[in-house]
Design a protein around this motif. Structure first.
Motif, PDB file in Angstrom:
ATOM      1  N   GLY A   1       0.813  -1.208   0.000  1.00  0.00           N
ATOM      2  CA  GLY A   1       0.000   0.000   0.000  1.00  0.00           C
ATOM      3  C   GLY A   1       0.849   1.260   0.000  1.00  0.00           C
ATOM      4  O   GLY A   1       0.375   2.338  -0.297  1.00  0.00           O
TER       5      GLY A   1
ATOM      6  N   GLU B   1      -5.406  13.821   6.691  1.00  0.00           N
ATOM      7  CA  GLU B   1      -6.853  14.004   6.758  1.00  0.00           C
ATOM      8  C   GLU B   1      -7.258  15.297   6.036  1.00  0.00           C
ATOM      9  O   GLU B   1      -8.219  15.322   5.261  1.00  0.00           O
ATOM     10  CB  GLU B   1      -7.271  14.066   8.226  1.00  0.00           C
ATOM     11  CG  GLU B   1      -8.711  13.664   8.453  1.00  0.00           C
ATOM     12  CD  GLU B   1      -9.046  13.782   9.941  1.00  0.00           C
ATOM     13  OE1 GLU B   1      -8.421  13.054  10.737  1.00  0.00           O
ATOM     14  OE2 GLU B   1      -9.905  14.610  10.281  1.00  0.00           O
TER      15      GLU B   1
ATOM     16  N   ARG C   1      -6.959  14.701   2.256  1.00  0.00           N
ATOM     17  CA  ARG C   1      -8.059  13.878   1.721  1.00  0.00           C
ATOM     18  C   ARG C   1      -9.338  14.696   1.640  1.00  0.00           C
ATOM     19  O   ARG C   1     -10.064  14.650   0.658  1.00  0.00           O
ATOM     20  CB  ARG C   1      -8.273  12.630   2.583  1.00  0.00           C
ATOM     21  CG  ARG C   1      -7.183  11.609   2.373  1.00  0.00           C
ATOM     22  CD  ARG C   1      -7.515  10.239   2.973  1.00  0.00           C
ATOM     23  NE  ARG C   1      -6.297   9.448   3.024  1.00  0.00           N
ATOM     24  CZ  ARG C   1      -5.657   9.097   4.142  1.00  0.00           C
ATOM     25  NH1 ARG C   1      -6.171   9.411   5.325  1.00  0.00           N
ATOM     26  NH2 ARG C   1      -4.553   8.406   4.080  1.00  0.00           N
TER      27      ARG C   1
ATOM     28  N   THR D   1     -11.028  15.149  -2.040  1.00  0.00           N
ATOM     29  CA  THR D   1     -12.218  14.334  -2.304  1.00  0.00           C
ATOM     30  C   THR D   1     -13.260  15.018  -3.210  1.00  0.00           C
ATOM     31  O   THR D   1     -13.704  14.399  -4.176  1.00  0.00           O
ATOM     32  CB  THR D   1     -12.840  13.843  -0.979  1.00  0.00           C
ATOM     33  OG1 THR D   1     -11.819  13.147  -0.256  1.00  0.00           O
ATOM     34  CG2 THR D   1     -14.008  12.891  -1.210  1.00  0.00           C
TER      35      THR D   1
ATOM     36  N   GLN E   1      -6.112   9.012  -8.211  1.00  0.00           N
ATOM     37  CA  GLN E   1      -7.322   8.621  -7.457  1.00  0.00           C
ATOM     38  C   GLN E   1      -7.005   7.462  -6.518  1.00  0.00           C
ATOM     39  O   GLN E   1      -7.435   7.432  -5.376  1.00  0.00           O
ATOM     40  CB  GLN E   1      -8.439   8.216  -8.426  1.00  0.00           C
ATOM     41  CG  GLN E   1      -8.992   9.400  -9.175  1.00  0.00           C
ATOM     42  CD  GLN E   1     -10.237   9.062  -9.980  1.00  0.00           C
ATOM     43  OE1 GLN E   1     -10.861   8.038  -9.769  1.00  0.00           O
ATOM     44  NE2 GLN E   1     -10.577   9.940 -10.909  1.00  0.00           N
ATOM     45  N   ARG E   2      -6.234   6.516  -7.041  1.00  0.00           N
ATOM     46  CA  ARG E   2      -5.852   5.375  -6.219  1.00  0.00           C
ATOM     47  C   ARG E   2      -4.979   5.827  -5.050  1.00  0.00           C
ATOM     48  O   ARG E   2      -5.082   5.331  -3.932  1.00  0.00           O
ATOM     49  CB  ARG E   2      -5.100   4.381  -7.114  1.00  0.00           C
ATOM     50  CG  ARG E   2      -4.803   3.042  -6.502  1.00  0.00           C
ATOM     51  CD  ARG E   2      -4.314   2.056  -7.559  1.00  0.00           C
ATOM     52  NE  ARG E   2      -3.403   2.688  -8.526  1.00  0.00           N
ATOM     53  CZ  ARG E   2      -2.099   2.774  -8.358  1.00  0.00           C
ATOM     54  NH1 ARG E   2      -1.539   2.279  -7.291  1.00  0.00           N
ATOM     55  NH2 ARG E   2      -1.355   3.362  -9.279  1.00  0.00           N
ATOM     56  N   ARG E   3      -4.128   6.831  -5.314  1.00  0.00           N
ATOM     57  CA  ARG E   3      -3.223   7.324  -4.272  1.00  0.00           C
ATOM     58  C   ARG E   3      -3.960   8.013  -3.128  1.00  0.00           C
ATOM     59  O   ARG E   3      -3.423   8.142  -2.034  1.00  0.00           O
ATOM     60  CB  ARG E   3      -2.211   8.307  -4.878  1.00  0.00           C
ATOM     61  CG  ARG E   3      -1.172   7.616  -5.724  1.00  0.00           C
ATOM     62  CD  ARG E   3      -0.057   8.551  -6.145  1.00  0.00           C
ATOM     63  NE  ARG E   3       0.887   7.831  -6.996  1.00  0.00           N
ATOM     64  CZ  ARG E   3       1.135   8.137  -8.263  1.00  0.00           C
ATOM     65  NH1 ARG E   3       0.520   9.156  -8.827  1.00  0.00           N
ATOM     66  NH2 ARG E   3       1.987   7.426  -8.964  1.00  0.00           N
ATOM     67  N   LEU E   4      -5.165   8.489  -3.395  1.00  0.00           N
ATOM     68  CA  LEU E   4      -5.912   9.206  -2.360  1.00  0.00           C
ATOM     69  C   LEU E   4      -6.000   8.369  -1.084  1.00  0.00           C
ATOM     70  O   LEU E   4      -5.903   8.894   0.021  1.00  0.00           O
ATOM     71  CB  LEU E   4      -7.315   9.558  -2.870  1.00  0.00           C
ATOM     72  CG  LEU E   4      -8.101  10.520  -1.982  1.00  0.00           C
ATOM     73  CD1 LEU E   4      -7.433  11.891  -1.928  1.00  0.00           C
ATOM     74  CD2 LEU E   4      -9.532  10.671  -2.470  1.00  0.00           C
ATOM     75  N   GLU E   5      -6.172   7.058  -1.239  1.00  0.00           N
ATOM     76  CA  GLU E   5      -6.235   6.191  -0.062  1.00  0.00           C
ATOM     77  C   GLU E   5      -4.869   5.627   0.310  1.00  0.00           C
ATOM     78  O   GLU E   5      -4.527   5.550   1.486  1.00  0.00           O
ATOM     79  CB  GLU E   5      -7.214   5.024  -0.294  1.00  0.00           C
ATOM     80  CG  GLU E   5      -8.683   5.446  -0.303  1.00  0.00           C
ATOM     81  CD  GLU E   5      -9.059   6.344   0.884  1.00  0.00           C
ATOM     82  OE1 GLU E   5      -8.623   6.065   2.013  1.00  0.00           O
ATOM     83  OE2 GLU E   5      -9.786   7.338   0.669  1.00  0.00           O
ATOM     84  N   THR E   6      -4.067   5.241  -0.700  1.00  0.00           N
ATOM     85  CA  THR E   6      -2.847   4.493  -0.390  1.00  0.00           C
ATOM     86  C   THR E   6      -1.633   5.392  -0.152  1.00  0.00           C
ATOM     87  O   THR E   6      -0.747   5.041   0.607  1.00  0.00           O
ATOM     88  CB  THR E   6      -2.490   3.537  -1.537  1.00  0.00           C
ATOM     89  OG1 THR E   6      -2.292   4.304  -2.729  1.00  0.00           O
ATOM     90  CG2 THR E   6      -3.581   2.518  -1.763  1.00  0.00           C
TER      91      THR E   6
ATOM     92  N   THR F   1      -1.483   9.352  -0.150  1.00  0.00           N
ATOM     93  CA  THR F   1      -2.072  10.678  -0.390  1.00  0.00           C
ATOM     94  C   THR F   1      -1.018  11.750  -0.694  1.00  0.00           C
ATOM     95  O   THR F   1      -1.196  12.577  -1.576  1.00  0.00           O
ATOM     96  CB  THR F   1      -2.901  11.119   0.841  1.00  0.00           C
ATOM     97  OG1 THR F   1      -3.588   9.981   1.352  1.00  0.00           O
ATOM     98  CG2 THR F   1      -3.895  12.203   0.472  1.00  0.00           C
TER      99      THR F   1
END
Ligand code: ATP
Ligand code: MG
Length: 383
Positions: A24, A146, A149, A153, A164-169, A171
């Motif tokens: 991740g 936080e 994000r 978002t 977009q994938r990096r937003l969670e994994t 940021t």
């Protein structure tokens, strides 16, 4: 080295898992740029794409954490990355880098930046900008992530699928996006230096004071980040002033969490890596620099019976510490052409006539001057 760093050499390849850590949190390098393959024993190995991980592994494996700290190291090695070859981007390239372990003080950050800055100057690369940021520490990171994000978002659709994938994994890495369309979005993103913990803030402010004291100017760059959790506080890059983020010459940062992640006890660390091909490119663009004076190099030309004497004299010169090359067994003109092609500074000529007289001709090829001297004096004439 004037900065007191000792050279370290590490292996060309390592177990792949040294570079693949923490699912991740995968960087471009590990994701798609490594040369990774199975060896005959079935072990997965990776050609080193960078120096820091291998140096940290060596630091632990060879007990350098038991030495008085800080331990200051440098390396100069080729690296391997499966990249799309283009200007300034190769699959095998050289890096000069330094790592300083075991001292968390911001004075070390300033020292490492000074070392980078001084090295660039020595190569005539003065038209560069130092980009600087602090990405905080364990305490400040969650709050900042936080905020990021929350900011990205509502703009999700503007981001590329990778981002977009990096937003969670990952940021932080979105800030590093080269996508032109989102640069204005990035410019207004929350800034990490507004979210620093007290400790990180003190570190940051004292680093700026140290750099001011050293007369090194910097540009605080909020989008400068590193993707891994183990990076803390300082991140920096030197970029050519005219060709900004396209061709970073050197990148570095503090990684106080890395040694622990590799199985050691919590240990401060900071370093940088400089791309040698990019350094040379910049240096040449700026007119290059004068190299050291050419050392002496002597071609011993010989004709006919002169060969035996020439062979002996060549050997004697080398034993006395003077680089000497025996001329090829051809005509004199051809031997002197050879001398020019190997950039010899002097030629010693021993022909039939010279053997008969017991003397050799010593010619300074730079000045086109020559003198005749007995064989036994050639060494002292050249010294
Ligand atoms: P880039 O953003 O240009 O891909 P990077 O972030 O991958 O660089 P680092 O891993 O930080 O680069 O490596 C430090 C330095 O090594 C870079 O600033 C650059 O000068 C040099 N470098 C990196 N990759 C290459 C390459 N493929 N060919 C030549 N030099 C490179
Ligand atoms: Mg890269």
């Amino acid at each position: 080295m004037r900065f007191g760093y000792d050279r370290i050499e590490i292996p060309t390849f390592e177990h792949a898992n040294l570079f693949i850590r923490g699912v991740g949190e995968i960087t471009d390098i590990v994701e798609k740029e490594t040369y990774t393959f199975k060896d005959r024993g079935g072990d997965l190995i990776t050609l080193r794409p960078e120096g820091t991980a291998g140096v940290c592994r060596a630091y632990l494996e060879h007990g350098m954490h038991n030495l008085p700290q800080p331990v200051r190291l440098y390396y100069y090695m080729p690296m391997y990355r499966y990249e799309r070859p283009q200007a300034g981007r190769f699959r095998e390239f050289w890096q000069f880098g330094v790592e300083a372990f075991g001292d968390a003080d911001s004075a070390i950050d300033a020292e490492v930046i000074d070392l980078a800055w001084s090295t660039l100057r020595e190569f005539g690369v003065t038209d560069v900008s130092l980009l600087l940021n602090s990405i905080g520490d364990k305490e400040s990171r969650p709050n900042y992530l936080e905020a990021l994000r929350g900011y990205f978002t509502p703009h999700l659709k503007m981001l590329s699928p990778d981002d977009q994938r990096r937003l969670e994994t990952n940021t932080l890495r979105i800030l590093d996006s080269k996508d032109d369309a989102i640069q204005p979005l990035l410019a207004d993103a929350p800034k990490s230096i507004d979210y620093l913990s007290n400790e990180s803030k003190t570190h940051w402010e004292s680093l700026l004071a140290h750099l001011d004291n050293l007369g090194i100017s910097y540009e605080v760059t909020h989008t400068l980040v590193r993707g891994f959790d183990y990076y803390t506080h300082t991140v920096f890059e030197f970029v050519p002033s005219s060709n900004r983020r396209q061709s970073t010459i050197l990148a570095g940062g503090r990684y106080n969490g890395l040694i622990e992640e590799l199985g050691g006890k919590s240990t401060a660390g900071i370093g940088f890596a400089m791309g040698i091909e990019r350094l040379i490119e910049e240096s040449v663009n700026r007119g290059g620099i004068e190299g050291p004076p050419q050392p002496k190099k002597v071609l011993i030309a010989h004709l006919g019976v002169g060969k035996e004497t020439a062979l002996k004299l060549t050997s004697d010169l080398r034993r006395a510490g003077i680089p000497a090359i025996l001329g090829p067994s051809r005509g004199l003109k051809s031997q002197l052409r050879y001398a020019a092609s190997i950039r010899a500074t002097h030629a010693v000529i021993i022909g039939e006539e010279e053997v008969a007289k017991g003397k050799a001709v010593v010619r300074d090829l730079g000045k086109s001057e020559q003198l005749e001297t007995p064989f036994e004096n050639v060494l002292s004439v050249l010294n």
